[in-house]
Every structure is written in C-alpha cells, then in structure tokens.
Scaffold this motif. Sequence first.
Motif, PDB file in Angstrom:
ATOM      1  N   GLY A  11       0.901  -1.340   0.000  1.00  0.00           N
ATOM      2  CA  GLY A  11      -0.201   0.002  -0.191  1.00  0.00           C
ATOM      3  C   GLY A  11       0.950   1.182   0.056  1.00  0.00           C
ATOM      4  N   GLU A  12       2.236   1.144  -0.407  1.00  0.00           N
ATOM      5  CA  GLU A  12       2.810   2.303  -0.241  1.00  0.00           C
ATOM      6  C   GLU A  12       2.295   3.401  -1.454  1.00  0.00           C
ATOM      7  OE1 GLU A  12       7.655   3.681  -1.909  1.00  0.00           O
ATOM      8  OE2 GLU A  12       6.879   1.430  -1.527  1.00  0.00           O
ATOM      9  N   ALA A  13       2.368   4.727  -1.113  1.00  0.00           N
ATOM     10  CA  ALA A  13       1.540   5.588  -1.869  1.00  0.00           C
ATOM     11  C   ALA A  13       1.814   5.446  -3.251  1.00  0.00           C
ATOM     12  CB  ALA A  13       1.771   7.032  -1.401  1.00  0.00           C
ATOM     13  N   ASP A  14       2.862   5.503  -3.940  1.00  0.00           N
ATOM     14  CA  ASP A  14       3.182   5.446  -5.459  1.00  0.00           C
ATOM     15  C   ASP A  14       2.900   4.116  -5.961  1.00  0.00           C
ATOM     16  OD1 ASP A  14       4.236   7.991  -5.334  1.00  0.00           O
ATOM     17  OD2 ASP A  14       6.231   7.491  -5.057  1.00  0.00           O
ATOM     18  N   PHE A  15       2.815   2.922  -5.179  1.00  0.00           N
ATOM     19  CA  PHE A  15       2.538   1.688  -5.690  1.00  0.00           C
ATOM     20  C   PHE A  15       0.857   1.876  -5.847  1.00  0.00           C
ATOM     21  CE2 PHE A  15       1.080  -2.591  -5.032  1.00  0.00           C
ATOM     22  CZ  PHE A  15       1.997  -3.317  -5.936  1.00  0.00           C
ATOM     23  N   VAL A  16       0.268   2.050  -4.773  1.00  0.00           N
ATOM     24  CA  VAL A  16      -1.053   2.296  -4.846  1.00  0.00           C
ATOM     25  C   VAL A  16      -1.903   3.066  -5.985  1.00  0.00           C
ATOM     26  CG1 VAL A  16      -3.318   3.055  -3.714  1.00  0.00           C
ATOM     27  CG2 VAL A  16      -1.292   2.000  -2.299  1.00  0.00           C
ATOM     28  N   VAL A  17      -0.929   4.136  -6.272  1.00  0.00           N
ATOM     29  CA  VAL A  17      -1.490   5.128  -7.212  1.00  0.00           C
ATOM     30  C   VAL A  17      -1.360   4.062  -8.586  1.00  0.00           C
ATOM     31  CG1 VAL A  17      -0.790   7.527  -8.435  1.00  0.00           C
ATOM     32  CG2 VAL A  17      -0.832   7.143  -6.228  1.00  0.00           C
ATOM     33  N   LEU A  18       0.108   3.809  -8.748  1.00  0.00           N
ATOM     34  CA  LEU A  18       0.129   2.896 -10.004  1.00  0.00           C
ATOM     35  C   LEU A  18      -0.870   2.009 -10.189  1.00  0.00           C
ATOM     36  CD1 LEU A  18       1.652   2.402 -12.634  1.00  0.00           C
ATOM     37  CD2 LEU A  18       3.155   0.984 -11.129  1.00  0.00           C
ATOM     38  N   SER A  40      13.313  -7.446  -5.171  1.00  0.00           N
ATOM     39  CA  SER A  40      14.155  -6.620  -4.536  1.00  0.00           C
ATOM     40  C   SER A  40      15.322  -7.123  -3.476  1.00  0.00           C
ATOM     41  CB  SER A  40      13.482  -5.417  -3.697  1.00  0.00           C
ATOM     42  OG  SER A  40      12.786  -4.923  -4.431  1.00  0.00           O
ATOM     43  N   ALA A  41      14.636  -8.293  -2.583  1.00  0.00           N
ATOM     44  CA  ALA A  41      15.504  -8.944  -1.841  1.00  0.00           C
ATOM     45  C   ALA A  41      16.888  -9.597  -2.536  1.00  0.00           C
ATOM     46  CB  ALA A  41      14.962 -10.105  -1.034  1.00  0.00           C
ATOM     47  N   ALA A  42      16.588  -9.944  -3.788  1.00  0.00           N
ATOM     48  CA  ALA A  42      17.521 -10.688  -4.653  1.00  0.00           C
ATOM     49  C   ALA A  42      18.498  -9.514  -5.277  1.00  0.00           C
ATOM     50  CB  ALA A  42      17.123 -11.601  -5.684  1.00  0.00           C
ATOM     51  N   ASP A  43      18.006  -8.352  -5.508  1.00  0.00           N
ATOM     52  CA  ASP A  43      19.002  -7.458  -6.173  1.00  0.00           C
ATOM     53  C   ASP A  43      18.418  -6.239  -5.573  1.00  0.00           C
ATOM     54  OD1 ASP A  43      20.062  -5.489  -7.752  1.00  0.00           O
ATOM     55  OD2 ASP A  43      19.442  -6.340  -9.697  1.00  0.00           O
ATOM     56  N   GLY A  44      19.042  -5.529  -4.483  1.00  0.00           N
ATOM     57  CA  GLY A  44      18.668  -4.170  -3.884  1.00  0.00           C
ATOM     58  C   GLY A  44      18.618  -3.236  -4.936  1.00  0.00           C
ATOM     59  N   ALA A  45      19.398  -3.026  -6.110  1.00  0.00           N
ATOM     60  CA  ALA A  45      19.343  -2.026  -6.726  1.00  0.00           C
ATOM     61  C   ALA A  45      17.994  -1.830  -7.486  1.00  0.00           C
ATOM     62  CB  ALA A  45      20.182  -2.217  -8.192  1.00  0.00           C
ATOM     63  N   ASN A  49      14.907   4.384  -6.013  1.00  0.00           N
ATOM     64  CA  ASN A  49      14.030   5.343  -6.445  1.00  0.00           C
ATOM     65  C   ASN A  49      13.977   5.122  -8.182  1.00  0.00           C
ATOM     66  OD1 ASN A  49      12.876   5.712  -3.864  1.00  0.00           O
ATOM     67  ND2 ASN A  49      14.063   7.554  -3.849  1.00  0.00           N
ATOM     68  N   THR A  50      15.154   5.284  -8.603  1.00  0.00           N
ATOM     69  CA  THR A  50      15.375   5.258 -10.071  1.00  0.00           C
ATOM     70  C   THR A  50      14.741   4.091 -10.778  1.00  0.00           C
ATOM     71  OG1 THR A  50      17.343   4.373  -9.849  1.00  0.00           O
ATOM     72  CG2 THR A  50      17.463   6.810  -9.806  1.00  0.00           C
ATOM     73  N   LYS A  51      14.681   2.854 -10.106  1.00  0.00           N
ATOM     74  CA  LYS A  51      14.061   1.787 -10.913  1.00  0.00           C
ATOM     75  C   LYS A  51      12.767   1.303 -10.182  1.00  0.00           C
ATOM     76  CE  LYS A  51      18.071  -0.008 -13.136  1.00  0.00           C
ATOM     77  NZ  LYS A  51      19.105  -1.299 -13.314  1.00  0.00           N
ATOM     78  N   LYS A  52      12.319   2.050  -9.073  1.00  0.00           N
ATOM     79  CA  LYS A  52      11.280   1.359  -8.235  1.00  0.00           C
ATOM     80  C   LYS A  52       9.947   1.209  -9.085  1.00  0.00           C
ATOM     81  CE  LYS A  52      11.126   2.269  -3.900  1.00  0.00           C
ATOM     82  NZ  LYS A  52      11.022   2.882  -2.636  1.00  0.00           N
ATOM     83  N   LYS A  53       9.827   2.298  -9.613  1.00  0.00           N
ATOM     84  CA  LYS A  53       8.442   2.360 -10.296  1.00  0.00           C
ATOM     85  C   LYS A  53       8.493   1.405 -11.673  1.00  0.00           C
ATOM     86  CE  LYS A  53       4.866   5.598 -11.991  1.00  0.00           C
ATOM     87  NZ  LYS A  53       4.681   7.123 -12.089  1.00  0.00           N
ATOM     88  N   THR A  75       0.297  -0.663 -23.852  1.00  0.00           N
ATOM     89  CA  THR A  75       0.489   0.951 -23.964  1.00  0.00           C
ATOM     90  C   THR A  75       0.302   1.549 -22.871  1.00  0.00           C
ATOM     91  OG1 THR A  75       0.303   0.786 -26.500  1.00  0.00           O
ATOM     92  CG2 THR A  75       0.296   2.943 -25.395  1.00  0.00           C
ATOM     93  N   GLU A  76      -0.905   1.162 -22.034  1.00  0.00           N
ATOM     94  CA  GLU A  76      -1.190   1.991 -20.898  1.00  0.00           C
ATOM     95  C   GLU A  76      -0.196   1.776 -19.852  1.00  0.00           C
ATOM     96  OE1 GLU A  76      -6.054   2.101 -21.039  1.00  0.00           O
ATOM     97  OE2 GLU A  76      -5.073   0.696 -20.288  1.00  0.00           O
ATOM     98  N   LEU A  77       0.354   0.628 -19.826  1.00  0.00           N
ATOM     99  CA  LEU A  77       1.320   0.318 -18.696  1.00  0.00           C
ATOM    100  C   LEU A  77       2.479   0.871 -18.935  1.00  0.00           C
ATOM    101  CD1 LEU A  77       2.493  -1.696 -16.333  1.00  0.00           C
ATOM    102  CD2 LEU A  77       3.194  -3.209 -18.224  1.00  0.00           C
ATOM    103  N   LEU A  78       2.949   0.963 -20.317  1.00  0.00           N
ATOM    104  CA  LEU A  78       4.353   1.672 -20.757  1.00  0.00           C
ATOM    105  C   LEU A  78       4.347   3.135 -20.384  1.00  0.00           C
ATOM    106  CD1 LEU A  78       5.028  -0.017 -24.273  1.00  0.00           C
ATOM    107  CD2 LEU A  78       6.090  -0.471 -22.050  1.00  0.00           C
ATOM    108  N   LYS A  79       3.036   3.789 -20.766  1.00  0.00           N
ATOM    109  CA  LYS A  79       2.937   5.147 -20.283  1.00  0.00           C
ATOM    110  C   LYS A  79       2.885   5.461 -18.889  1.00  0.00           C
ATOM    111  CE  LYS A  79       1.891   7.279 -24.300  1.00  0.00           C
ATOM    112  NZ  LYS A  79       2.509   8.405 -24.995  1.00  0.00           N
ATOM    113  N   SER A  80       2.226   4.552 -18.143  1.00  0.00           N
ATOM    114  CA  SER A  80       2.404   4.722 -16.763  1.00  0.00           C
ATOM    115  C   SER A  80       3.478   4.847 -15.980  1.00  0.00           C
ATOM    116  CB  SER A  80       1.335   3.754 -15.978  1.00  0.00           C
ATOM    117  OG  SER A  80       0.057   3.860 -16.598  1.00  0.00           O
ATOM    118  N   ILE A  81       4.714   3.842 -16.634  1.00  0.00           N
ATOM    119  CA  ILE A  81       6.002   3.804 -15.940  1.00  0.00           C
ATOM    120  C   ILE A  81       6.901   4.342 -16.691  1.00  0.00           C
ATOM    121  CG2 ILE A  81       5.351   1.652 -14.892  1.00  0.00           C
ATOM    122  CD1 ILE A  81       6.641  -0.021 -16.807  1.00  0.00           C
ATOM    123  N   LYS A  82       6.510   5.130 -17.795  1.00  0.00           N
ATOM    124  CA  LYS A  82       7.419   5.669 -18.812  1.00  0.00           C
ATOM    125  C   LYS A  82       8.642   5.115 -19.192  1.00  0.00           C
ATOM    126  CE  LYS A  82       6.417  10.448 -16.869  1.00  0.00           C
ATOM    127  NZ  LYS A  82       5.146   9.853 -16.001  1.00  0.00           N
TER     128      LYS A  82
END
Length: 897
Positions: A11-18, A40-45, A49-53, A75-82
Amino acid sequence: MCDAFPRVEVGEADFVVLCDALKVSESVREKAWKTYESLSAADGALACNTKKKETWGVCIFIVAIDLDEVTFTFTELLKSIKMSVCTFFQFLKEVDVNMDTVSTKVDSTVSRLKKKYDVLFALYHKFERTCGLIYLEQPSSEISAELSSVLVLKNYWITFLLAKGKVLQVEDDLVISFQLLLCVLDYFIKLSPPAMLKEPYKSSVPAVTVNGSARTPRRGQSRSSRTAKQLDTDTKIIEILCKEHDCNLDEVKNVYFTSFIPFLNSAGIVASNGLPEVEVILKQYDELYLKNKDIDARLFLNHDETLQPAVIACSQLERTPLKNNADEEINVILPQTPVRAAMNNIQQLIMILNSATDKPSDTLIKYFNNCTVNPKDSILKRVESFEHIFRKKFAEAVGQGWAEIGSQRYKLGVRLYYRVMESMLKSEEERLSVQNFSKLLNDNIFHTSLLACAVEVVMATYGRNASQGDSTSAETDLSFPWILNVFDLKAFDFYKVIESFIRAEPNLTREMIKHLEHCEHRIMESLAWQTGSPLFDLIKQSKEREGQADQPEPTATPNTPFQHNHTAADLYLSPVKSPKKKASGPPLSATPPPDVPPAVTPQTPQKPQKSTSLSLFYKKVYLLAYRRLHTLFLHLLSEHPDLEPLIWTLFQHTLQNEYELMRDRHLDQIMMCSMYGICKVKNVDLRFKMIVSAYKELCNTNQETFKRVLIREEQYDSIIVFYNLVFMQRLKTNILQYASSRPPTLSPIPHIPRSPYQFSNSPRRVPAGNNIYISPLKSPYKFSDGFQSPTKMTPRSRILVSIGESFGTSEKFQKINQMLCNSEGQLKRSADVGAAAPKPLKRLRFDIEGTDEADGSKHLPQESKFQQKLAEMTSTRTRMQKQKLNDGNDTSATEDK
C-alpha cells in the motif's frame, strides 16, 4: 548506489497510485507486491527510486498475465511507468534473476508482443516513406486544408490497422500485412484528388477521379461494386505499387478482392471529399485495441517515445547507404530493410520456379513409366488431396478470407516438389546407373516428406518476420513445425529428406538453406524424441538386433571427420534386412534386391546391418550436441579445460544408453544436467543459476527449455527439479564414477566440420578482423529496376573488390593495403600477450584444411604485401569457384568402410 531498501508495507503511496491507474484487482495488487519484495531482496538496486516504479510495472504485468486478470493495455502500462517497448522487454529480462520469476506463459505473451511490434514498426516506416513518394508535401491551393498530408497519413494508417486487426489472425505475418497495406494505398490513391499526387501516380488516376465520382460518390452507390469496377478497369496504380516494392501483382489483387473489399463492407466506411471519415475508423480501432489490450499502433503517427527503438535497436531500420564520392564508381545497392528483404526473398523464389510447372515434367513421366509399379496416379492424387487439407489449415490459422492465398502458396510448393524430385532422380540415376525407382517412388512417407519440405520452403520465404536476421529465426504461427501437423508427418521422417533436398536444389537462397538446417536442428533437439516418434522403435530394434546395449552408432573421433554419401533414398528405404552370404553386390538403388543392404558393404557378412537412417541421425545428433556443449562450456568453464571431455562423456553416454531420458524432452536439458553433475562431483562451484544465465545468452534458445521440463507424465517443473528427481536418480552411479580413481573411459570428442550445407556463394571473412571479406564471383539476381539483390554485401564500412573489373580510385587500394597491414600487426601484438599464444601467421588462412598457404605457392620477396594478398585472394576465388561446382557431389568414402 542506494542503501539497503527499507521494508514497506503493501500500500506504499506510489504503488497504490500505479495500481489504481491501471485498475488492477486486489489479487494482482497483493501478489505483485510480494513479487517486488522478492526481486528487491535478490537485487537491492531494484528498490532504488530510479528503478522502483519500473520494477512495480514489470511485477504487475507478470502477475496480471499469470492470473488472467489483465485490466490495462500494454501501452497504458508503458505510459504509466514511462518506458518504451524495447526498454521494457530488456528490463523484464534483467529482473528475471530467478528462472522462475517469469513464467512460460509470460514469455509467450512477451514473444507475441515483440513480434507484433517488430512488424508494426517495420510497416510504419515503410508506409511513411512510401507516402512521401506518393503525395506532395505542399499541394496546390485548390486542395482544401482538410486534405493535408498529415490527414492523409492518419486516414491511411488507421484504416490499415483496422483492416489488419479484423481480417488477419496471424498479425505477425510481415508479407501478408504488407500486401494488405498496398491494397489500402491503392484504394486511397484512387480516391485522392490528382493535385495532391506525385508522378507516376498523378497521371494514373484522372480517368477515375476527374469525373468527380471518386471525390463525391453518390450515397446510394454500392462502394464494393464501385471499387471493384475501378480495379477491374484500371490497374495502373496497383501495378506501380507492386513494381516499386517487388510484389506479385496477382497476389495483391487476390488480397484486395478476398479480404480488403469484404473488410470495407463490414466496416461501413463512407467516403467524404474523397476520403473515408476518420472518426468512424478511429472508433472501431479503439474498440479493437481495448479488446486486444496490446499496442496502440496509432501512436506511431506521433512518433511516440513508447514506440521508438532503444539505442541498440530491437528492430531492423532501413540503413541508407553512404553517398558515393564524385570520383567513385556508382554501384547502387538497395538497403536491407525487413520489408525489402522479405520481398527480395519472394522474388528469388518465384524466379526459381518460373520454369517449373504444376504437373510432372516429361522427364518425371519417363521415370514414372520406368517403374515396376507406375506411381503417377498416386502422386497426383496425393498432391490434390493435400491441397484441400493445406487450404483449410491455412485459412484456420490466418483467417477464412485468406484460403485462396493458401492455395497459391501450396501451388508454388508443388512446383518446387516436382522440380526437386526430378533433380533427385537424376542424381540417383547418375550415382547408381539405374532408372527403375519403383520402391522409392511408391513410398508414401517419402513423397509426403518431400512435398512438406517444398511447401515449408515457400512458407518460410513468405513468413519472414520483421525481427528476423541472419542469426535469428523468429517464429510465427505458421512457422515450422506447423507444416508437420498439416501433413500429419513425423518429425523423424521429415528430417530424412532435408539434406538431399538442399543438395538437389542449388538455387535455394542462403536464408532458406539456413532455415532448413534450423529445422533439422529442431528435430534433433526435441521433435524427433517426442512420444510416438519412430525413432524409439528404431533404437529398440537396433539394440535387439545387436543383442547388446551398445550405442546405435559410434561417435566420430577427431581423426574421422563426419562424412557420408547417403541420400534420401537410402534413408527412406532403411532399416533393411540383414545381408546373407555375399559381402559384395550391385550398388545401392532405390529398388534394391531384397538381399542387398543399401549404402554399405559390410565388413562381416554375419553381422546384422544397422538402420542407415538411425546411424546417420545419431552421428548428426552427436555433432550438434557437442557443438552446443562446447559453446556453453566456453561461457562458463574455460578455466577448467579438463572438465570438457568428462562432461561430454556423460552427455554422450546418456544419449547412447539412457535415451529414454530424451523422451518428450530437449537435448539442451540433458546437456545442462551433465554439466552440473560433473561439476558437482568434481567440486567445481557451478550453480544451475549460472548455467541458466549463460544458456539464456546463447543463440536460438527458448526459456521454456529450462523453465518447463517434463518430470513425469503430464507434470512439469524447472530443470533443477528434473535434475534432482529424474536425471540424478537415473545416472547417480555413473556420475559418482567420475570421482573415483578409475573413471569411465572418455568418449572421443567429435570432429567439428563446417556445415554440411555449404554456403559457397557467401562472402568469407579474412582472419584477423578489419571487416575484409572475399566473395566468389557470381551473377546476382536482378529485378525490374536493375538493382542488385539486397542480400549481397552492403554499405557502410565495407569496400567491395571484384578481381578483374574496374575498381575506381587508388585510394581504395591504399585503404585495403593499410587494413591488411594492420591485421598482421594485430596478430603479432596478440602473440605477445602470453607465452602459450600461437605463433603469428606469416600468411592469412583461407582454406578449410587449415594450411598456412592459400594455394601452396611461394611469393617473391619483392612483392608488396597487397600483391601477395591479391594473389591469395585470386587463388581463393578460383578454389571457391571449383568448390561451388562440386557442391552437392559428396565424394567422401562410405561409412563403415
């Protein structure tokens, strides 16, 4: 770098918005978050923030497909995560750190999206350039502002997208899609005011449009009858378009009548001021796009960033050749675009078949009449029967409106079938000095295989995908092994005809030879090992005949190159009865006496003769298996060269004695397990994750190979589970022997020859790099405009030299001389890297055998480097000419001599 990621509640804010923006369900939201946490546990990178969305978007995509709860378009997915299409696909590959992260279901969806994108991308750029050749950028003032080039482009493209989506089921078929696009172009050009058009289109439309009927049609007039009448009375436009793009006019007209006109009627398109109303088309396409939930191809019109290729393009764009300098010889070579390449391949095939007929030739009839049992009637009946079957299956796959196109392609295949059959019989007559081929020509499986192979060549020529290059083989719904299902043919039986087919048709393009070789590899990897294959019965019979569990065929050794002189006749007429008393006898014929085995004279008459087809199959499997193993080994274990013969011995032992492990499985699965097992027992740290990661980077691999392995009946799991539950259990005793003081006897490493399907027409690269190639002299296919075939060498950094012809300026010679000198310098420098490095070559190597001299001659001291290289190139060209003449004439000694 980012710090260790903090644990965040669902329920993190940006995740919920997406999630809200994509309207995902609660089940997708919950599982997507868990997947993100695992990644994320397997690859902390990925938690930065740069790759989270982007990571969230990938997780939502994966989970929604797996749960069949996709509430958004791609296409809607691609637009949402740019992200762009290509970037998304690459990122999805990167986050698949665990081979179970992305399921085979997701892989399949991604593959479909990739192929559709590649086709759309190639077609749009072709469409945009073509419209630039048809329409004036700034038409005269008498044309209304509503008919601008932008509006024309929009009308054309959306109409095409709608037509493609409604009438074409196989949306990644580049050729059919392009033919449909030409129909749209023809239709719109005839509705356009002449003042908008460039020549030669402008002068071709007045007869239709000057009377105004095309610009302002009467409302009560039947559009289908009017457009059909226009096409019947004036085919100038379609002829120009087809000539410009090397398309077959009859095929395009067929598409027009059988598919495009019915589409116009069903879509209810009404013309206004000479053009259909955009709003009507837009509404219908929007419904189609939302239903398919994939790519919004309208965005190509805006050059939208989500549809643009990455820096390393994932599609093949047109590359315009560099302009020639004023003092250089002009040599126009068409760029190798996907559409141009596809049209070129089709043209070459049609040229090959121009002299062929739809019926057996007089020569074939003579062969039929010479048979003890004349096969003519059964052959003609079989061809006719399969035409109905093929037409039906083609229409089911592509769309019911395309049945006639299927018939056209089948008829081309029939022409090739008769042509190759005649060539095969002539070769057999020369080889055996016999004319009665009754047994072969009355063999149903032989004819079915030969016909299927001919039709496959036609289908592959037309089915070139937009993403397909020399090193890839992108599959479509009509790709091999689709043809096997159509002809109800076993893969092992189809395999028997491939090599003889290639040898019998010298005019096959390099692409088609490589395609058939790829089909052969697919059969050896897995298709021949499917339940129900005759291969297992042959192996069982072979072992029973021998009375022992030895291998079906001894593997080749480094000193015994892979050689054989078997033809399709040998393979389809084996296995054979055991020889009786005499060890010698008449040569093999297609109708051998019942007591004479084909192909070989046995050393010991008392020993039963093995199946020729099984013997040759196993030899080829061993070669393919070792090549695969060697490639993967170099990626992973180059620092442990002593392990390769151990892994190969286990791998070969499994294929030889535990062949049941191959049933309904893949050759590469056994290879990876063999590699893991040896490393485990030798205490070398190599994990399956590392093996799989390296395997994914190899050419022509499929992730399903390691993600979905048969464990037991109708139960599949990952390759790790297969190793633990099946492979290790079966081979545990054998594997442990490699750790003992008395390991098993090592299997000899097979000699790796060049491909048996020699590409003598292709350029050969000079060792030591610098992009220098030597190409044999040949007469390229030429088309109506006099251009050279685009499959020949092109453009940018290459300098083409044709010995004995005018070359141009002296600067080119100086460039090549400098490049050759640099090549020798690089070789010498590389020799200084380590003491174990090979001694630098004094001469470049060109020959297959590996001798230092190209022709065995000595050069005079006063000769310049370039003169020496030129002499070697000339000698090489002469040898390649001779080799070309000898292609297909296998003079090697027979096996078991």
